[in-house]
Motif scaffolding. Structure first.
Motif, PDB file in Angstrom:
ATOM      1  N   VAL A  42       0.836  -1.205   0.000  1.00  0.00           N
ATOM      2  CA  VAL A  42       0.000   0.000   0.000  1.00  0.00           C
ATOM      3  C   VAL A  42       0.869   1.253   0.000  1.00  0.00           C
ATOM      4  CG1 VAL A  42      -1.704   1.332   1.295  1.00  0.00           C
ATOM      5  CG2 VAL A  42      -1.927  -1.144   1.134  1.00  0.00           C
ATOM      6  N   ASN A  43       1.946   1.221   0.805  1.00  0.00           N
ATOM      7  CA  ASN A  43       2.832   2.383   0.889  1.00  0.00           C
ATOM      8  C   ASN A  43       3.565   2.646  -0.420  1.00  0.00           C
ATOM      9  OD1 ASN A  43       2.146   2.810   3.565  1.00  0.00           O
ATOM     10  ND2 ASN A  43       3.841   1.582   4.345  1.00  0.00           N
ATOM     11  N   VAL A  44       3.967   1.576  -1.104  1.00  0.00           N
ATOM     12  CA  VAL A  44       4.735   1.725  -2.340  1.00  0.00           C
ATOM     13  C   VAL A  44       3.830   2.025  -3.528  1.00  0.00           C
ATOM     14  CG1 VAL A  44       6.242   0.546  -3.998  1.00  0.00           C
ATOM     15  CG2 VAL A  44       6.644   0.286  -1.543  1.00  0.00           C
ATOM     16  N   VAL A  45       2.800   1.194  -3.704  1.00  0.00           N
ATOM     17  CA  VAL A  45       1.911   1.356  -4.865  1.00  0.00           C
ATOM     18  C   VAL A  45       1.029   2.589  -4.716  1.00  0.00           C
ATOM     19  CG1 VAL A  45       0.052   0.293  -6.195  1.00  0.00           C
ATOM     20  CG2 VAL A  45       1.929  -1.112  -5.332  1.00  0.00           C
ATOM     21  N   GLY A  46       0.541   2.816  -3.509  1.00  0.00           N
ATOM     22  CA  GLY A  46      -0.305   3.986  -3.295  1.00  0.00           C
ATOM     23  C   GLY A  46       0.462   5.166  -2.737  1.00  0.00           C
ATOM     24  N   GLY A  47       1.772   5.139  -2.875  1.00  0.00           N
ATOM     25  CA  GLY A  47       2.614   6.178  -2.297  1.00  0.00           C
ATOM     26  C   GLY A  47       2.520   7.518  -2.987  1.00  0.00           C
ATOM     27  N   SER A  48       1.929   7.570  -4.152  1.00  0.00           N
ATOM     28  CA  SER A  48       1.779   8.827  -4.875  1.00  0.00           C
ATOM     29  C   SER A  48       0.504   8.779  -5.708  1.00  0.00           C
ATOM     30  CB  SER A  48       2.987   9.067  -5.791  1.00  0.00           C
ATOM     31  OG  SER A  48       3.000   8.136  -6.857  1.00  0.00           O
ATOM     32  N   CYS A  49      -0.005   9.943  -6.039  1.00  0.00           N
ATOM     33  CA  CYS A  49      -1.223  10.022  -6.864  1.00  0.00           C
ATOM     34  C   CYS A  49      -0.977   9.412  -8.240  1.00  0.00           C
ATOM     35  CB  CYS A  49      -1.661  11.478  -7.010  1.00  0.00           C
ATOM     36  SG  CYS A  49      -2.176  12.245  -5.451  1.00  0.00           S
ATOM     37  N   LYS A  50       0.238   9.600  -8.759  1.00  0.00           N
ATOM     38  CA  LYS A  50       0.576   9.068 -10.075  1.00  0.00           C
ATOM     39  C   LYS A  50       0.470   7.549 -10.090  1.00  0.00           C
ATOM     40  CE  LYS A  50       4.384   8.867 -13.425  1.00  0.00           C
ATOM     41  NZ  LYS A  50       5.783   9.285 -13.716  1.00  0.00           N
ATOM     42  N   ARG A  51       1.076   6.890  -9.081  1.00  0.00           N
ATOM     43  CA  ARG A  51       1.022   5.429  -9.027  1.00  0.00           C
ATOM     44  C   ARG A  51      -0.402   4.941  -8.788  1.00  0.00           C
ATOM     45  NH1 ARG A  51       6.239   4.504  -5.039  1.00  0.00           N
ATOM     46  NH2 ARG A  51       7.780   5.534  -6.367  1.00  0.00           N
ATOM     47  N   HIS A  52      -1.142   5.676  -7.963  1.00  0.00           N
ATOM     48  CA  HIS A  52      -2.534   5.300  -7.710  1.00  0.00           C
ATOM     49  C   HIS A  52      -3.341   5.347  -9.005  1.00  0.00           C
ATOM     50  CE1 HIS A  52      -6.764   6.177  -6.611  1.00  0.00           C
ATOM     51  NE2 HIS A  52      -6.547   5.285  -5.662  1.00  0.00           N
ATOM     52  N   ASP A  53      -3.141   6.393  -9.786  1.00  0.00           N
ATOM     53  CA  ASP A  53      -3.860   6.524 -11.057  1.00  0.00           C
ATOM     54  C   ASP A  53      -3.463   5.418 -12.034  1.00  0.00           C
ATOM     55  OD1 ASP A  53      -5.121   8.739 -10.079  1.00  0.00           O
ATOM     56  OD2 ASP A  53      -3.769  10.185 -11.033  1.00  0.00           O
TER      57      ASP A  53
END
Length: 322
Positions: free
Chosen positions: A177-188
């Protein structure tokens, strides 16, 4: 609904330039509202018996605030709960004195107390245990009752943390969650990849289409004292499992990132693709799927002790069958 009396005083009779922005005036208004609200609660309680629930909350200055909620049956036979007040406490003796002082302030005799409850996961657990004992020593009918659903959650947390493989599962997911959702870009990017996979599955007939199905979701964080959140966490991981490695692979190949970030993503990618991780994930979804239904049922307002014990027994039988 607009209160006509308040509207007349605050809107129609006040000058238009009166903004009430001075902090002292705001505090006086809030204090007056709190007093009137509390007086209404005490009037409704009348001379009925009551119980209290004491919890803690830490304010912005890092002081422990004791919160007291009162519970009683009103004149219509309905069980109601209201916030009675809160105050700062520092030790067991102070907690006991504060509770008695708060009740005395509203002319509530502690001899009418018939129940008490406390949060055993609280930072003030020791203080609350001392308070419980002090009250029971003086008033034997003030029975202590612990929340059934909270007991279930604490038991699940305690047992699960003793299993190293399951602890690793949640530790690994937190890192994901911290790595993949660590930024808005990765979340998108994760949402785009997931959407593309859903469209492909729908076109191939691998997924059913209909109202409420295939809704957009995201990775959810888990909280220890709300064990039901762990179930939702794992379900979201299972649902997006095929998309997460794609995002991690993009992170590994991104040369603009630091070597530490790429190395962490690489290790997570390898761990997610092991049999141990997949087995632990499906096992815990099956187990928590059973307990989660009981957890939700125990939180119903119309729940009673007989039905609650029946639900616990059924859960035990289902787990034993597994």
């Amino acid at each position: 609904m607009i209160n006509e009396d308040i509207k007349m005083v605050c809107v129609e009779k006040c000058p238009r330039h009166l903004k009430l922005v001075i902090s002292d005036i705001q505090k006086d208004i809030v204090s007056a509202c709190a007093i009137e609200t509390t007086n209404s609660i005490i009037k409704d309680l009348s001379d009925s018996l009551f119980s209290i629930y004491v919890d803690e909350a830490r304010d912005v200055s890092n002081k422990e605030q004791m919160t007291v909620v009162i519970r009683y049956v009103d004149k219509l036979g309905h069980v109601v709960e209201h916030l009675l007040g809160f105050s700062h406490v520092s030790n067991t003796t102070a907690t006991s004195l504060k509770v008695e002082a708060l009740l005395a302030k509203h002319k509530l005799s502690i001899s009418r107390l018939r129940g008490q409850g406390y949060d055993r996961a609280s930072n003030m657990q020791g203080e609350f245990n001392g308070l419980k004992a002090l009250i029971l020593k003086e008033y034997e009918y003030a029975y202590y009752i612990h929340c059934f659903v909270h007991q279930l959650q604490l038991a699940l947390v305690g047992v699960t943390k003793k299993n190293i493989n399951i602890s690793d599962l949640f530790f690994l997911f937190t890192n994901v969650v911290n790595v993949v959702g660590g930024s808005c870009k990765r979340h998108d990017i994760l949402q785009e990849i997931q959407l593309a996979k859903i469209k492909e599955a729908l076109e191939n007939g691998e997924l059913s289409n209909g109202q409420g199905l295939n809704q957009e979701t995201t990775l959810k964080r888990a909280g220890d004292i709300r064990w039901s959140s762990h179930y939702r966490t794992l379900v979201s991981l299972e649902y997006m499992f095929s998309s997460i490695p794609d995002v991690l692979d993009l992170i590994v190949k991104d040369m603009e990132l630091s070597s530490d970030q790429r190395h962490e993503a690489h290790n997570l990618l390898k761990s997610l693709q092991t049999f141990e991780f997949a087995f632990s994930l499906h096992l815990m979804i099956s187990l928590l799927g059973i307990t989660n239904k009981k957890s939700q049922a125990l939180q119903r307002k119309d729940q009673d002790i007989v039905n609650a014990m029946t639900l616990v027994r059924i859960s035990k039988q289902q787990l034993q069958l597994m």
